[in-house]
Write an enzyme that holds these catalytic residues in place. Structure first.
Site, PDB file in Angstrom:
ATOM      1  N   SER A 220       0.846  -1.198   0.000  1.00 33.84           N
ATOM      2  CA  SER A 220       0.000   0.000   0.000  1.00 33.84           C
ATOM      3  C   SER A 220       0.881   1.248   0.000  1.00 33.84           C
ATOM      4  CB  SER A 220      -0.963  -0.033   1.193  1.00 33.84           C
ATOM      5  OG  SER A 220      -1.957   0.946   1.061  1.00 33.84           O
ATOM      6  N   ASP A 485      -8.715  -4.764  -5.907  1.00 27.83           N
ATOM      7  CA  ASP A 485      -8.267  -3.816  -4.878  1.00 27.83           C
ATOM      8  C   ASP A 485      -8.842  -2.426  -5.161  1.00 27.83           C
ATOM      9  OD1 ASP A 485      -6.913  -2.315  -2.997  1.00 27.83           O
ATOM     10  OD2 ASP A 485      -4.923  -3.041  -3.563  1.00 27.83           O
TER      11      ASP A 485
END
Length: 560
Positions: A220, A485
């Site tokens: 991330s 995602d």
């Protein structure tokens, strides 16, 4: 210039303060702040409630427990992995500040063989303690075992107990930025010495990046950092794996909800889209219609329509919380869908018919969100405002070290953006009351100008994007993503980014039915992992082994 002695004393006070601070459990912290839109009011209310409970428990236990708090800097003494301390500079670039702070790290050398690589996992925007499971059975264990390497989790400055300042005021947060944090990792790699208690080496410089391949991993935000480290410090970082790496920063990010609308159960999304249109229509009616609507959700005392819209968008963050391992992830998004589509009786608000799905939606929020708000006897209305209202600036201006919600929000407000308003057109699953102005107002509320630093009107996303953006690539830099995602639109494997062809030198991989950095965790028995997870782990082992072999060949060639 501040003297080193004064700063060292200050740092000791900071550590002491941090040891006694009240915190929420990691799962609650992650759920309220790091999945979807942050729920700061509820986070603060729960922290305040937890503090009262801690104080009451302390009185019951008595003062004999005070000595135990001195041990909280370390991990659980029974844990295999203890926290170690690296003396990190408070600032690498401000000459008026010359002190250090303790940057925590955890290390596992149980697989190490002479000449093996070092895998450094970037802790990112949470306590490094939360990443320790990746040493035990996740990506660090997998790669270290495959290569005879060492695994390290490095805690990010300001997070966990790696705190270089005495408060989280605007001024004291000025060293929380990309440039300082990247330099932290570089300084750590260049000056790292393994603790004697963990590993005894024949040479002090055996793990120097001239002699050992360092492979950087992050997921991330930390995934973007992994990519940036490989590109900007290639003499220190031999290779990097950037998982769900948000290398593209953007001020407004309504695209966060696109993968949810595309991949979530079709009936659920269809009903939710219709319900949101109805809810917005009712919120646009004269009072008391909006108040009656809010009452279905247990929020009739919440004044602002925008705050109401914000609260009911909370379940959308559950999508990001999914994981292939149910012990790590959450199925809460599907629970929400089940509630929404359960059928049943509708209702009426004045002359308006309310479908059963909105009644179910209201009950779900009432039970799952509103019930979590700590209540004071006799004043439930003020408690609802305390938990979910955003009108009072003063509520967001506490700056003590317990206010850890301020950290990632500060990074969002200064450099990363990612505010999540409703899209201006097309289908949507959240209220149009959630505008860019509303979703970004926390920046102006929480961070008034200080003496040394002011938060910009809008985040300086160019500071991030100039580091490579969607086009970022480098030899021995891998990008791993999940196809579902909600953050993929901000990664180099976005549908908007140039297409890439995978190779050993520049691997790319899209995990089918994957969400957020699905490759980071693992099972103790890796053979029990789903095939798509075993496949990505095998891929990572394969190209990392080749990278390590290339390092050894190059090192041998240098020595002649």
């Amino acid at each position: 210039m501040v003297s080193f002695t004064v700063l060292l004393a200050l740092n000791l006070l900071v550590v002491t303060a941090a040891l006694g601070k009240t915190t929420l459990d990691p799962e609650t912290h992650r759920q309220l702040l790091l999945n979807g839109r942050p729920q700061i009011g509820l986070w603060k209310s729960l922290l305040k409630d937890q503090k009262v409970k801690d104080e009451q428990a302390s009185l019951i236990r008595g003062s004999s427990d005070s000595s135990r708090s001195q041990q909280s800097f370390q991990s659980n003494p029974k844990s295999l992995y203890e926290a170690h301390c690296f003396p990190q500079r408070i600032s690498h670039f401000d000459d008026s500040v010359n002190g250090t702070f303790c940057q925590r790290y955890w290390i596992d050398a149980s697989y190490y063989k002479d000449g093996g690589p070092v895998f450094l996992l970037d802790g990112g925007e949470t306590s490094g303690q939360d990443r320790v499971p990746f040493l035990e059975k996740g990506i660090l264990q997998i790669l270290s075992n495959a290569t005879g390497g060492i695994g390290i989790v490095l805690e990010h400055r300001y997070y966990g107990d790696s705190v270089p300042v005495s408060s989280f005021s605007t001024d004291d947060l000025r060293f929380l930025n990309n440039k300082e944090a990247l330099e932290d990792s570089a300084y750590f790699i260049e000056h790292f010495k393994a603790p004697q208690s963990v590993l005894s080496l024949s040479s002090d410089d055996a793990l120097h990046p001239d002699n050992t391949a360092w492979i950087y991993y992050g997921g991330s935000y930390a995934g973007a950092r992994a990519a940036h480290m490989r590109k900007e410090y290639p003499h220190l970082v031999w290779g990097a794996i950037a998982s769900s790496a948000v290398t593209h920063a953007q001020i407004d990010f309504p695209q966060y909800y696109d993968p949810i609308q595309r991949y979530a159960p079709e009936e659920c999304i269809s009903i939710l889209q219709k319900d949101i249109i109805t809810i917005d229509h009712l919120l646009d009616q004269p009072e008391p219609v909006p108040k009656w609507l809010k009452g279905l959700f247990g929020l009739e005392e919440l004044v602002s329509n925008e705050d109401f819209a914000d609260v009911i968008s909370g379940p959308l963050g559950y999508w990001q919380a999914k994981n292939w391992d149910p012990k790590v992830g959450s199925n809460a998004f599907y629970d929400f869908c089940d509630a929404l589509t359960a059928g049943g009786a509708g209702s009426k608000i004045g002359l308006f018919k309310i479908p059963a799905s909105i009644v179910n939606y209201g009950n779900y929020i009432k039970v799952g969100t509103v019930s979590r708000c700590p209540r004071s006897e006799g004043k439930p209305a003020s408690d609802i405002e305390e938990c979910f209202g955003t009108s009072q600036d003063s509520k967001f201006r506490e700056t003590d070290l317990e206010q850890t919600w301020r950290l990632w929000i500060f990074q969002v407000c200064t450099q990363w953006g990612y505010f999540q308003p409703a899209p201006l057109e097309g289908p949507r699953i959240l209220s149009n009351k959630l505008t860019l102005e509303y979703t970004s107002k926390i920046c102006r509320q929480a961070f008034p100008a200080g003496k040394h630093f002011s938060v910009p009107r809008w985040p300086d996303v160019e500071e991030v994007n100039q580091r490579g953006d969607y086009e970022l690539e480098y030899e021995r830099l891998a990008f791993i993503d999940g196809d579902r995602d909600p953050w993929r639109p901000m990664t180099p494997q976005s549908d908007w980014a140039p297409r890439r062809k995978s190779s050993v030198s520049k691997p790319v991989h899209l995990i089918f039915d994957g969400v957020h950095h699905y490759d980071e965790n693992g099972l103790e028995d890796h053979s029990q992992e789903p095939h798509r997870i075993k496949d990505v782990h095998e891929l990572e082992k394969s190209f990392v082994q080749e990278w390590v072999a290339q390092f050894k060949e190059e090192r041998s060639a240098r020595k002649g």
